[in-house]
Design a protein around this motif. Structure first.
Motif, PDB file in Angstrom:
ATOM      1  N   ALA A  30      24.394 -23.577 -67.148  1.00 24.65           N
ATOM      2  CA  ALA A  30      25.728 -23.309 -67.687  1.00 24.65           C
ATOM      3  C   ALA A  30      25.627 -22.324 -68.846  1.00 24.65           C
ATOM      4  O   ALA A  30      24.740 -22.440 -69.681  1.00 24.65           O
ATOM      5  N   GLY A  31      26.543 -21.363 -68.880  1.00 22.72           N
ATOM      6  CA  GLY A  31      26.587 -20.420 -69.987  1.00 22.72           C
ATOM      7  C   GLY A  31      25.879 -19.115 -69.692  1.00 22.72           C
ATOM      8  O   GLY A  31      26.025 -18.150 -70.437  1.00 22.72           O
ATOM      9  N   GLN A  32      25.104 -19.066 -68.611  1.00 25.08           N
ATOM     10  CA  GLN A  32      24.346 -17.844 -68.336  1.00 25.08           C
ATOM     11  C   GLN A  32      25.130 -16.881 -67.447  1.00 25.08           C
ATOM     12  O   GLN A  32      26.102 -17.262 -66.804  1.00 25.08           O
ATOM     13  N   PHE A  33      24.654 -15.650 -67.405  1.00 33.06           N
ATOM     14  CA  PHE A  33      25.324 -14.647 -66.580  1.00 33.06           C
ATOM     15  C   PHE A  33      24.289 -13.897 -65.744  1.00 33.06           C
ATOM     16  O   PHE A  33      23.092 -14.164 -65.825  1.00 33.06           O
ATOM     17  N   MET A  34      24.780 -12.977 -64.937  1.00 33.50           N
ATOM     18  CA  MET A  34      23.892 -12.125 -64.161  1.00 33.50           C
ATOM     19  C   MET A  34      24.421 -10.704 -64.271  1.00 33.50           C
ATOM     20  O   MET A  34      25.514 -10.482 -64.786  1.00 33.50           O
ATOM     21  N   ILE A  35      23.632  -9.739 -63.818  1.00 34.58           N
ATOM     22  CA  ILE A  35      24.102  -8.357 -63.796  1.00 34.58           C
ATOM     23  C   ILE A  35      23.950  -7.847 -62.378  1.00 34.58           C
ATOM     24  O   ILE A  35      22.951  -8.142 -61.713  1.00 34.58           O
ATOM     25  N   LEU A  36      24.949  -7.114 -61.922  1.00 32.29           N
ATOM     26  CA  LEU A  36      24.854  -6.586 -60.558  1.00 32.29           C
ATOM     27  C   LEU A  36      25.177  -5.098 -60.529  1.00 32.29           C
ATOM     28  O   LEU A  36      25.781  -4.537 -61.449  1.00 32.29           O
ATOM     29  N   ARG A  37      24.716  -4.489 -59.463  1.00 35.70           N
ATOM     30  CA  ARG A  37      25.041  -3.099 -59.167  1.00 35.70           C
ATOM     31  C   ARG A  37      25.517  -3.128 -57.719  1.00 35.70           C
ATOM     32  O   ARG A  37      24.763  -3.494 -56.825  1.00 35.70           O
ATOM     33  N   VAL A  38      26.777  -2.783 -57.513  1.00 40.97           N
ATOM     34  CA  VAL A  38      27.366  -2.926 -56.184  1.00 40.97           C
ATOM     35  C   VAL A  38      26.618  -2.077 -55.161  1.00 40.97           C
ATOM     36  O   VAL A  38      26.244  -2.536 -54.092  1.00 40.97           O
ATOM     37  N   ASP A  39      26.394  -0.810 -55.511  1.00 37.87           N
ATOM     38  CA  ASP A  39      25.749   0.111 -54.574  1.00 37.87           C
ATOM     39  C   ASP A  39      24.961   1.127 -55.398  1.00 37.87           C
ATOM     40  O   ASP A  39      24.870   1.012 -56.609  1.00 37.87           O
ATOM     41  N   ASP A  40      24.449   2.143 -54.727  1.00 34.70           N
ATOM     42  CA  ASP A  40      23.569   3.043 -55.447  1.00 34.70           C
ATOM     43  C   ASP A  40      24.216   3.863 -56.557  1.00 34.70           C
ATOM     44  O   ASP A  40      23.643   4.001 -57.631  1.00 34.70           O
ATOM     45  N   ILE A  82      25.359  -6.940 -51.745  1.00 26.97           N
ATOM     46  CA  ILE A  82      25.359  -6.270 -53.042  1.00 26.97           C
ATOM     47  C   ILE A  82      23.971  -5.665 -53.228  1.00 26.97           C
ATOM     48  O   ILE A  82      22.961  -6.309 -52.937  1.00 26.97           O
ATOM     49  N   SER A  83      23.917  -4.453 -53.709  1.00 27.81           N
ATOM     50  CA  SER A  83      22.641  -3.750 -53.832  1.00 27.81           C
ATOM     51  C   SER A  83      21.659  -4.468 -54.763  1.00 27.81           C
ATOM     52  O   SER A  83      20.510  -4.684 -54.407  1.00 27.81           O
ATOM     53  N   ASP A  84      22.105  -4.820 -55.961  1.00 30.06           N
ATOM     54  CA  ASP A  84      21.201  -5.449 -56.930  1.00 30.06           C
ATOM     55  C   ASP A  84      21.860  -6.588 -57.679  1.00 30.06           C
ATOM     56  O   ASP A  84      23.002  -6.464 -58.107  1.00 30.06           O
ATOM     57  N   CYS A  85      21.122  -7.675 -57.821  1.00 34.48           N
ATOM     58  CA  CYS A  85      21.574  -8.809 -58.628  1.00 34.48           C
ATOM     59  C   CYS A  85      20.390  -9.264 -59.468  1.00 34.48           C
ATOM     60  O   CYS A  85      19.307  -9.476 -58.934  1.00 34.48           O
TER      61      CYS A  85
END
Ligand SMILES: Cc1cc2nc3c(=O)[nH]c(=O)nc-3n(C[C@H](O)[C@H](O)[C@H](O)COP(=O)(O)OP(=O)(O)OC[C@H]3O[C@@H](n4cnc5c(N)ncnc54)[C@H](O)[C@@H]3O)c2cc1C
Ligand SMILES: Cc1cc2nc3c(=O)[nH]c(=O)nc-3n(C[C@H](O)[C@H](O)[C@H](O)COP(=O)(O)OP(=O)(O)OC[C@H]3O[C@@H](n4cnc5c(N)ncnc54)[C@H](O)[C@@H]3O)c2cc1C
Ligand code: SF4
Ligand code: SF4
Ligand code: FES
Lengths: 280, 468
Positions: A30-40, A82-85
């Motif tokens: 709980a409380g954490q996040f992630m970062i994503l990059r949809v595509d290139d 999703i490209s990157d998580c």
């Protein structure tokens, strides 16, 4: 690539995606996040972990379609990826035996408050959740919150559902009504977190907020996410994202969030233009 | 050989004119032609005891690769380089050769040294642009597995070397692309990213696995890695930015060099809105610092259309940047404000920086680093009008890995303590090298540390270590 296993619309501009990301799911708190990059060509954007399933190896993201990245994310369908998580990032919430914990979620902030409420309840606290949105259509997950709270109070700005007013009004009523609140969590738009913090300061209730400055790497490498807390510069991605709401410089945060206003608008217009061309 | 020693001058490398290049992100030096390369290569005396080699941390057989260029076997030359250096096209471009191999070249005593770096670049480029890149011999699979934390030059080198020795190496990289500073820090116009990609592909073809999006310390810990791997090598670099902690430093428009360069290089903000990541559109930018990172930031801001001032608190001679970079920056119209130091930033209503208030400095007594210490001149405050500031005063160790690895010893700057010859740390089976150990240094030193650690890890895996 990180495949989308479920897509659900929760509200007109709010989407839920369940994504295969077993390493993140295994560690999520709980409380954490992630970062994503949809595509290139995509930028790196942070989203809070709204839920996860360690067995299935999935994480749940809930987001508002506000600009190019979130709109692009919203265009992906089940079966696409999703490209990157990357994650889980940031510190987990401090879960302890506080007594009575009030969990306040505003707008899309209802999503990230859910795991906090669940964890605080599991730790033996009495959990009162307060959720609010502009109107009835924008509310979601009331049922899920009920399952992990002792009490759920719902409000809408326009009164289209339950009571009318802001989450701060509900909190004020609650405390004035004699409820002994030991700690408050507030997640939502900056103005809302600021309003809650102002109010709880008067009552002397310790308050934790989750800050959402612009981020890039999410690992302490760039400093894009600088926030001022208690007069000191902190990196929200590694020192937070949760901080003592009574010590946060909210005005500074709001200004920093506006840094790319011009470019964001331009990018949205360009995206609209490209889609119009494609659809024509 | 009939020619006289030193008869042929050191061959210059053609480059884009300053007027052209400050409007694009293409590489500045254009590379040797075959003719220029062979002429330069012919200057090498083929010393029996080549002094140049002691200046190369990865022990390249310099006369041998140069001789192959003279003989016209350019691909053979590249292969010779790759026997010891897995990233020659990178090193040929970014090594500070004047402080390494070329510093020791015997010719340099009376004439100019052989342009070893330029020749290295030539051979590597030739191989890459002329068809197949051959793989070196790979030893029999030992079945041993090594986890490499960080996909910068140090991690890539270590993984490649271990692969050649028959071990299975997996790189865990926090960002979405491997390469470390080579992809996020050093700009396209000094090191085209296509070249880094090709060198990374080469490392992959050796059998190295690369897992991106894995932040060790968050996604997975070193201790968890040790459950499935026989050894771990930590090469996380010196990736955390240093700010000055002065008034106004969190105003909009003020960046760490890391952020600015990462936006432009890794995220390709110079192609916004075609690429989604934005960067400030600056009219007037100030870069704080005097090292290579400051030069890269200044030249990047210039290419994005800004008038750029470089503010450095000491004088020109103390600047840690390479002469070549300072020269390039000057040619591109960067204005140097030396003996100047910012003391606070001024901003407007919307929270944007509008000015950098600075003090003039003078040089006093030498400090611990042996350089004369800058001392502020009282009452010399003045304001430079700006809309962008890039703080490039240094980088430090990121605490994510040490903080999540009990028993891993660090020094007071947060760098991991590791043996210089073997990379051994205070934890059994855990090795470290590159900037995370030395603090911000150079690509080739990070690679040299990896080479030494690879040998030590090989010995460890083959049984000299405790674990087997
Ligand atoms: C730790 C953290 C957790 C978050 N969790 C959620 C969540 O669970 N659900 C949700 O809907 N939103 C969340 N956000 C906000 C979300 O990241 C932004 O809405 C998103 O980045 C907007 O990108 P865009 O391109 O769609 O919009 P844009 O048009 O680019 O921007 C709209 C606004 O979003 C903010 N923003 C833009 N780029 C970034 C960036 N790289 N990092 C952070 N903010 C940015 C800016 O303030 C901007 O004004 C979170 C932010 C942070 C920092
Ligand atoms: C702008 C700039 C210009 C430079 N120019 C030159 C030059 O011209 N010549 C030269 O020789 N040197 C130059 N240097 C220095 C050189 O780049 C470094 O010394 C070198 O890259 C160090 O290599 P490394 O492998 O130790 O670390 P890095 O290159 O920093 O690589 C570390 C890698 O580890 C990853 N990482 C970090 N933490 C984690 C984690 N917790 N989990 C997983 N992955 C992680 C990072 O994302 C990164 O990819 C420059 C540096 C900068 C910043
Ligand atoms: S790798 Fe660097 S130091 Fe070694 S020979 Fe090449 S340019 Fe010189
Ligand atoms: S020292 Fe100079 S001349 Fe001698 S082998 Fe090395 S590069 Fe050639
Ligand atoms: S997002 Fe880069 S340091 Fe926090």
């Amino acid at each position: 690539m990180y495949p989308i296993v479920k897509k659900q619309r929760l509200a007109p501009e709010v989407l839920l995606l369940e994504v295969e990301a077993s390493r993140i799911a295994r560690k999520a708190e709980a409380g954490q996040f992630m970062i994503l990059r949809v595509d290139d060509p995509g930028e790196r954007i942070p989203l809070t972990l709204a839920d996860w399933d360690r067995e299935r190896g999935t994480i749940t993201l809930i987001f508002q379609e506000v600009g190019v990245s979130t709109k692009k994310l919203g265009l992906l369908n089940e079966g696409e990826a999703i490209s990157d998580c990357v994650g889980p990032l940031g510190h987990a919430s401090e879960i302890g035996e506080y007594g009575t914990v009030v969990c306040i979620g505003g707008g899309v902030g209802i999503a990230p408050i859910y795991p906090v409420a669940r964890a605080q309840r599991a730790a033996g606290n009495r959990v009162i959740s307060i959720i609010g949105a502009r109107n009835k259509n924008l509310l979601f997950w009331e049922d899920k919150l009920r399952a992990v709270s002792d009490e759920v109070l719902v409000t809408t700005d326009d009164g289209s559902y339950r009571r009318k007013g802001f989450v701060t009004d509900v909190l004020k009523q609650l405390v004035d009504g004699g409820e002994q609140v030991d700690i408050a969590y507030a997640i939502g738009p900056v103005v809302m977190m600021r309003a809650v913090s102002h109010l709880t300061m008067e009552y002397g209730i310790h308050t934790v907020v989750s800050l959402n400055p612009i981020m890039m790497d999410g690992t302490g490498m760039c400093g894009a996410c600088r926030v001022t807390v208690d007069g000191e510069t902190r990196f929200a991605c590694v020192d937070g994202p949760e901080f003592d709401g009574h010590k946060v410089d909210f005005v500074g945060l709001m200004k920093r969030q506006q840094m790319y206003l011009g470019q964001e608008k331009e990018a949205r217009e360009r995206m609209g233009h490209c889609r119009a061309e494609r659809d024509a | 050989m009939t020619k006289r020693i030193g008869e042929i001058p050191r061959q210059k490398m053609p480059e884009q004119s300053p007027e052209d290049r400050c409007k694009n992100f293409d590489e500045v030096p254009l590379g040797y032609t075959v003719e220029l390369a062979q002429r330069e290569a012919s200057r090498c005396l083929q010393c029996k005891k080549p002094a140049c080699r002691q200046g190369c941390p990865v022990e390249i057989d310099i006369p041998a690769f140069i001789r192959l260029i003279v003989e016209g076997d350019f691909v053979g030359s590249a292969q010779k380089l790759k026997e010891t250096n897995n990233l020659p096209a990178v090193c040929g471009r970014v090594c500070p050769q004047e402080a390494q191999c070329e510093k020791f070249c015997i010719l340099g005593k009376r004439f100019e040294p052989v342009a070893i770096g330029r020749l290295e670049r030539f051979a590597a480029d030739y191989e890459r642009t002329h068809g197949e890149v051959n793989l070196p011999e790979i030893a029999v699979d030992t079945g041993k597995r090594v986890a490499v934390v960080g996909g910068g030059p140090s991690g890539l080198t270590l993984a490649a070397d271990l692969a050649k020795m028959g071990h299975r190496a997996t790189i865990f990289e926090g960002l979405h692309t491997p390469g470390g500073v080579l992809v996020y820090g050093i700009p396209e116009f000094r090191l085209p990213k296509a070249i880094v990609r090709a060198e990374v592909d080469f490392v992959r073809r050796l059998g190295v696995e690369i897992e991106a999006n894995q932040v060790v310390g968050k996604t997975i810990t070193v201790d968890e890695l040790l459950e499935t791997f026989d050894a771990v090598y930590i090469a996380t670099g010196a990736g955390a930015p240093v700010f000055m902690n002065i008034e106004g430093e969190n105003l909009n428009g003020i960046y760490s060099a890391n952020e600015y360069l990462t936006r432009v290089n890794l995220m390709k903000a110079y192609r916004f809105p075609e690429m989604d990541t934005p960067v400030a559109r600056s009219r007037k930018a100030v870069v704080i610092g005097g090292g290579n990172v400051a030069m890269d930031s200044a030249r990047t801001a210039r290419r994005l259309g800004a008038e750029v001032h470089l503010v450095y608190r000491r004088s020109r001679v103390e600047m840690p940047a390479r002469d070549e970079e300072i020269h390039h920056a000057e040619e591109e119209g960067i204005e140097f404000q030396l003996l100047t130091n910012p003391i606070r930033y001024l901003g407007n209503e919307e929270g944007w920086v509008t000015g950098a208030e600075c003090l003039r400095m003078e040089l006093g007594q030498p400090d611990a680093s042996g350089r004369r210490r800058p001392v502020p001149i009282e009452g010399s405050e003045f304001v430079i009008e700006v809309d962008t500031v890039i703080v490039a005063i240094g980088n430090q160790a990121n605490p994510l890995v040490p903080a999540s690895t009990p028993g891993l010893e660090t020094n007071r700057w947060g760098n991991i303590v590791a043996d210089e010859e073997t990379g051994k740390t205070s934890r059994d089976g855990v090795f470290a090298g590159g900037d995370i150990v030395t603090g911000a240094a150079t690509v080739i030193e990070a690679m040299g540390a990896a080479k030494r650690a690879a040998r030590a890890i090989d010995r460890f895996l083959r049984g000299e270590g405790k674990k087997l």
